[in-house]
Design an enzyme around this catalytic site. Structure first.
Site, PDB file in Angstrom:
ATOM      1  N   GLY A   1       0.836  -1.191   0.000  1.00  0.00           N
ATOM      2  CA  GLY A   1       0.000   0.000   0.000  1.00  0.00           C
ATOM      3  C   GLY A   1       0.865   1.232   0.000  1.00  0.00           C
ATOM      4  O   GLY A   1       2.070   1.178  -0.305  1.00  0.00           O
ATOM      5  N   GLY A   2       0.244   2.357   0.382  1.00  0.00           N
ATOM      6  CA  GLY A   2       0.961   3.615   0.330  1.00  0.00           C
ATOM      7  C   GLY A   2       2.128   3.693   1.289  1.00  0.00           C
ATOM      8  O   GLY A   2       3.065   4.465   1.084  1.00  0.00           O
TER       9      GLY A   2
ATOM     10  N   GLY B   1       4.212   1.129   2.059  1.00  0.00           N
ATOM     11  CA  GLY B   1       5.291   0.212   1.744  1.00  0.00           C
ATOM     12  C   GLY B   1       4.725  -1.141   1.377  1.00  0.00           C
ATOM     13  O   GLY B   1       3.701  -1.243   0.718  1.00  0.00           O
TER      14      GLY B   1
ATOM     15  N   LYS C   1       8.193  -6.429   7.037  1.00  0.00           N
ATOM     16  CA  LYS C   1       7.527  -5.183   6.643  1.00  0.00           C
ATOM     17  C   LYS C   1       8.568  -4.176   6.186  1.00  0.00           C
ATOM     18  O   LYS C   1       9.526  -3.878   6.904  1.00  0.00           O
ATOM     19  CB  LYS C   1       6.737  -4.617   7.819  1.00  0.00           C
ATOM     20  CG  LYS C   1       6.079  -3.278   7.554  1.00  0.00           C
ATOM     21  CD  LYS C   1       4.811  -3.403   6.737  1.00  0.00           C
ATOM     22  CE  LYS C   1       4.153  -2.062   6.535  1.00  0.00           C
ATOM     23  NZ  LYS C   1       2.862  -2.166   5.845  1.00  0.00           N
TER      24      LYS C   1
ATOM     25  N   ASP D   1      -3.788   1.552  12.399  1.00  0.00           N
ATOM     26  CA  ASP D   1      -4.371   0.919  11.218  1.00  0.00           C
ATOM     27  C   ASP D   1      -5.189  -0.310  11.611  1.00  0.00           C
ATOM     28  O   ASP D   1      -5.094  -1.365  10.986  1.00  0.00           O
ATOM     29  CB  ASP D   1      -3.283   0.531  10.217  1.00  0.00           C
ATOM     30  CG  ASP D   1      -3.832   0.362   8.792  1.00  0.00           C
ATOM     31  OD1 ASP D   1      -4.927   0.894   8.512  1.00  0.00           O
ATOM     32  OD2 ASP D   1      -3.172  -0.289   7.981  1.00  0.00           O
TER      33      ASP D   1
END
Length: 672
Positions: free
Chosen positions: A22-23, A25, A42, A135
C-alpha cells in the site's frame, strides 16, 4: 529497492512472496535462514534522513512488546534507505476475507474478538510512551486455527510522546476506519485506535464499511445506524460502537478498556472526556495570529485534517462543533453564542484564516440569511451510477426504459431521485442491461413487424438522440440479454426458433453478427458471466425443476455442469433471475416456490452450502440486480400491491420502496 522473491536481506531473510502492499510500503513472507522459520517482513520505504532515528527508536519499543494477541517484532534493520521490521508470520485468513465469504459475523463471536483486540490495544496504549497502532481494520486481524485473533501489521504504528504530530513516514490511513484526526498528519492518540477499533466492529456486525469520517465531518455523509443494517444488534452495543466512533476524540470513551466494558455491560456508563472549562492564557501576539477559527470542544486536529484534505481555506460550519469565531471569543463562549454568529463574523474569520494559516483561501460571500447548520447533501449509493428500469409511468400503458439514482439522506433514509425517461417508441420494453462500460443498453422488445416476436435491441445512451438498433430478428422471442465482462460477446435466450416454446442460449457479437447457438440438449435460459469472464452460468429446466448450471470458457462453453453438484436437484431450490455480484463473491437469485418467490443469495464459492434468504417476510419478489460496489441489491416486488422497485443491502437490510407509484416498475439494472 526492488524486493523480488529470492532476494536475501541483511544476510538473513530470503523473500518468498509479497503478502500485501500500500501507500506505506509492502509486507513480505520471508524465510529466516538463521532460525529456519518463516517470518513477516515489513518494508517502509522512507528516504527522509530524519526518519532513521525515529524508526530505530520506535522499532526498539515494538521489539520489547509481548502480548498473546500481538505478533512479536523479532528484528529490525535499515538497508538502502528502506526500513524493515521483522515479525512473527501469522498464518490464516484475515477478517476482511472472512466477511467476503461469510458476511456479517454473529454477535457472540464479535464480542469475544472485541475483548481480545481490546486487550491488545490497552496493552499498547499502556506503554511509556503509548504505542498507537493507527491501522486497526478487519484486514489487519488474523484468525488463528484456534479461533483467536492476532492484531498484525505494525507498519504505521508510532510511539506517541504527546508533543509531536504523526511520525515521519507514517501518514497511512484506511477510509471508513481512520478517524478524522488521522487525515492530513494531525496528532493521533489512543482515541484514534478506539475509533478504528469501533469501526472494525461495526463492519464485522453489519458487513458494511462505515461512512468515511471526513465526509461525516463535512456533513456529506452520515453513519448509518447499525440496527438498520443488522436489526439483531443490541441497543447497548450500537450505542457503545457509535460513541467510540464519534468524530471528535473527546466524545469517545476515556479508553479502549471503557469501550469494551460498555460493549459487554449494558449498565456501564463511563464519563466521557470533556475539555477543561478554562482556556489557557494566550499572549496578545499569539492571539492576534490565531484569530482565523477555533475548534469548539474539538481541538485543532480536525481543522488541520480538513485543511490538508481539501487544500482550501473556506470551511463548512460543523453543527457538531467546528465553527468560525470572532477573535475575542473563547471556546466556551463559542459554544454558547454559536446561534448568534453573523455573516460578517464568518467572512472576517475566513479572511483571517487565509492570512494566519498561510493557505490560499476561496473567496467567501455569505448570504444575509446564512444557516449555521446546513442540511448535509444526500450520499449517492452505488457510486452515483443510475439504475435503469422499465415503467409505464409515462402514459400508463407502454413499458419504457427509465433511469433513476439512489441516495441516502442525513437521517439514514434511502430514496430515489433524478428520474429520466430513455426510450419513447412504441412497444413494451423489458430486461434492460448495461454494457460493461456503461455507455449502451440492451433490452428485449417487439421486433420491427407486427407478427414478429421479441428481439434484442441496442441503445447507445452516451450519444444523445441515438435510435435503438434491432440486433436479432430470429423466429420466436429473444430475451435475457447480457454482456460478457470484456464487452466482446452478448448472450441471450431464444424461445421458439427450432421448437416452439423451447429456450436456448445464443452468443453474438455487439453488432448482432456471428450468431452461435450454445444450447443443444437442454432447455436453457437466463445466462450470465462471472466477472473474470471465465464461466457462463444459466438456468436449465428439466424434470419440472429449474437448476443453476455453468459452462467454462476454457472448454468453449461446450458441456453444462451443475453449479451445485452435491445432489440431483442441488440446494438452491427453483432458480430464476440469477445475477452475480461485481466482485464475484455472491449470486443473488429468485427462489420460486409455486406462486411465491423470494430473493436469496448464495456464496459463489460454497456452491450452495451457504444460502441466505434476503426477503424472508415477503413472497412476491423477483429480478435482483447488484450495485457496482456489490453492497446493494435492487429488485422488483409486489409486496405493497403494485409492482415497484426496491433496494436493500447485500445482507437484506434497509429494504426500501424506491418508486412507490401505481405504475408498473420492474426489471432494474444498476449501471457498472
Amino acid at each position: 529497492m526492488e524486493l523480488k522473491p529470492g532476494t536475501v536481506l541483511n544476510n538473513r531473510y530470503r523473500l518468498i512472496r509479497l503478502l500485501g502492499e500500500g501507500g506505506m510500503g509492502s509486507i513480505h513472507l520471508a524465510y529466516d535462514i538463521s532460525l529456519e522459520s518463516e517470518v513477516a517482513l515489513k518494508c517502509n520505504q522512507n528516504p527522509a534522513p530524519e526518519s532513521t532515528n525515529q524508526f530505530l527508536r520506535e522499532a526498539r519499543l515494538l521489539a520489547s512488546l509481548r502480548h498473546p494477541h500481538l505478533p512479536r517484532v523479532i528484528d529490525y534493520f535499515i538497508s538502502d534507505q528502506s526500513q524493515f521490521l521483522v515479525m512473527d508470520y501469522i498464518a490464516g485468513d484475515d477478517l476482511e476475507k472472512l466477511l467476503k465469504t461469510e458476511g456479517a459475523q454473529p454477535l457472540e463471536k464479535v464480542l469475544k474478538w472485541a475483548e481480545q483486540i481490546g486487550s491488545a490495544l490497552n496493552y499498547l496504549h499502556s506503554q511509556q510512551p503509548p504505542v498507537i497502532h493507527r491501522d486497526v481494520k478487519p484486514a489487519n486481524l488474523k484468525l488463528t486455527p484456534d479461533g483467536d485473533l492476532m492484531l498484525v501489521d505494525f507498519g504505521i504504528a508510532k510511539a506517541s510522546d504527546g508533543s509531536q504530530a504523526t511520525a515521519t513516514g507514517a501518514l497511512g490511513y484506511t477510509p471508513g476506519f481512520a478517524p478524522p484526526e488521522q487525515y492530513g498528519g494531525a496528532r493521533t492518540t489512543p482515541h484514534s485506535d478506539q475509533y478504528a477499533f469501533a469501526a472494525t466492529l461495526y463492519n464485522l456486525l453489519t458487513n458494511q464499511r462505515p461512512s468515511d469520517s471526513v465526509q461525516r465531518v463535512l456533513g456529506k455523509a452520515v453513519l448509518t445506524p447499525m440496527n438498520l443494517l443488522n436489526p439483531a444488534t443490541p441497543a447497548h452495543v450500537q450505542q457503545a460502537i457509535e460513541t467510540a466512533m464519534a468524530v471528535r476524540p473527546e466524545d469517545r470513551y476515556p479508553s479502549v478498556h471503557d469501550f469494551v466494558r460498555a460493549l459487554t455491560d449494558p449498565s456501564y456508563q463511563p464519563t466521557l472526556i470533556r475539555p477543561a472549562a478554562a482556556t489557557p492564557g494566550v499572549s496578545p501576539k499569539a492571539k492576534k495570529r490565531s484569530t482565523a477559527c477555533i475548534l469548539s470542544l474539538a481541538g485543532l486536529a480536525a481543522l488541520v485534517m480538513v485543511i490538508a484534505v481539501l487544500g482550501i481555506g473556506s470551511f463548512v460550519l460543523w453543527r457538531q462543533g467546528v465553527l468560525f469565531a470572532s477573535p475575542t471569543l473563547t471556546p466556551p463562549q463559542i459554544a454558547r453564542q454559536a446561534p448568534s454568529l453573523t455573516p460578517d463574523v464568518l467572512a472576517t474569520a475566513a479572511a483571517e484564516s487565509k492570512a494566519t494559516i498561510g493557505i490560499e483561501a476561496a473567496t467567501i460571500t455569505p448570504s444575509p440569511t446564512a444557516d449555521a447548520s446546513p442540511t448535509p447533501t444526500p450520499r449517492a449509493l452505488g457510486g452515483g451510477k443510475p439504475v435503469a428500469f422499465v415503467s409505464d409511468r409515462a402514459d400508463g400503458e407502454t413499458l419504457q426504459i427509465w433511469n433513476m439514482k439512489i441516495y441516502l439522506d442525513h437521517g439514514g433514509k434511502i430514496f430515489a431521485d433524478d428520474f429520466d425517461q430513455l426510450t419513447f417508441n412504441e412497444g413494451n420494453k423489458q430486461q434492460p442491461v448495461w454494457s460493461p462500460d456503461g455507455s449502451r443498453l440492451l433490452y428485449s422488445a417487439p421486433g420491427d413487424t407486427a407478427d414478429a416476436g421479441l428481439d434484442i435491441w441496442l441503445l447507445d445512451v452516451s450519444t444523445p438522440g441515438s435510435q435503438p438498433v434491432n440486433l436479432t430478428q430470429l423466429k420466436g422471442d429473444d430475451t435475457d440479454p447480457t454482456w460478457s465482462p470484456d464487452g466482446m460477446l452478448i448472450a441471450f435466450t431464444n424461445s421458439g426458433r427450432f421448437v416452439a416454446g423451447v429456450s436456448a442460449v445464443y452468443f453474438m457479437n455487439p453488432v448482432g453478427s456471428n450468431l452461435r447457438r450454445i444450447s443443444t440438449d437442454f432447455i436453457e435460459y437466463s445466462p450470465f458471466w462471472t466477472p473474470d469472464n471465465q464461466t457462463l452460468l444459466h438456468v436449465i429446466f428439466a424434470r419440472d425443476n429449474r437448476y443453476l448450471y455453468q459452462r467454462q470458457k476454457a472448454h468453449d462453453y461446450a458441456t453444462p455442469q451443475p453449479y451445485d453438484p452435491t445432489s440431483l436437484f442441488g440446494r438452491l431450490g427453483q432458480v430464476a433471475d440469477p445475477a452475480i455480484s461485481p466482485d464475484g463473491s455472491t449470486i443473488a437469485y429468485t427462489r420460486v416456490e409455486g406462486e411465491e418467490s423470494q430473493i436469496c443469495s448464495v456464496d459463489y464459492r460454497s456452491r450452495g452450502a451457504r444460502i441466505n434468504v434476503l426477503t424472508p417476510n415477503h413472497n412476491r419478489e423477483s429480478q435482483p440486480a447488484w450495485s457496482p460496489d456489490s453492497q446493494y441489491i435492487v429488485f422488483a416486488s409486489q409486496r405493497d400491491g403494485a409492482m415497484d422497485i426496491y433496494v436493500m443491502t447485500a445482507a437484506g437490510q434497509l429494504q426500501t420502496n424506491l418508486t412507490q407509484s401505481a405504475a408498473r416498475d420492474m426489471h432494474p439494472h444498476w449501471q457498472p
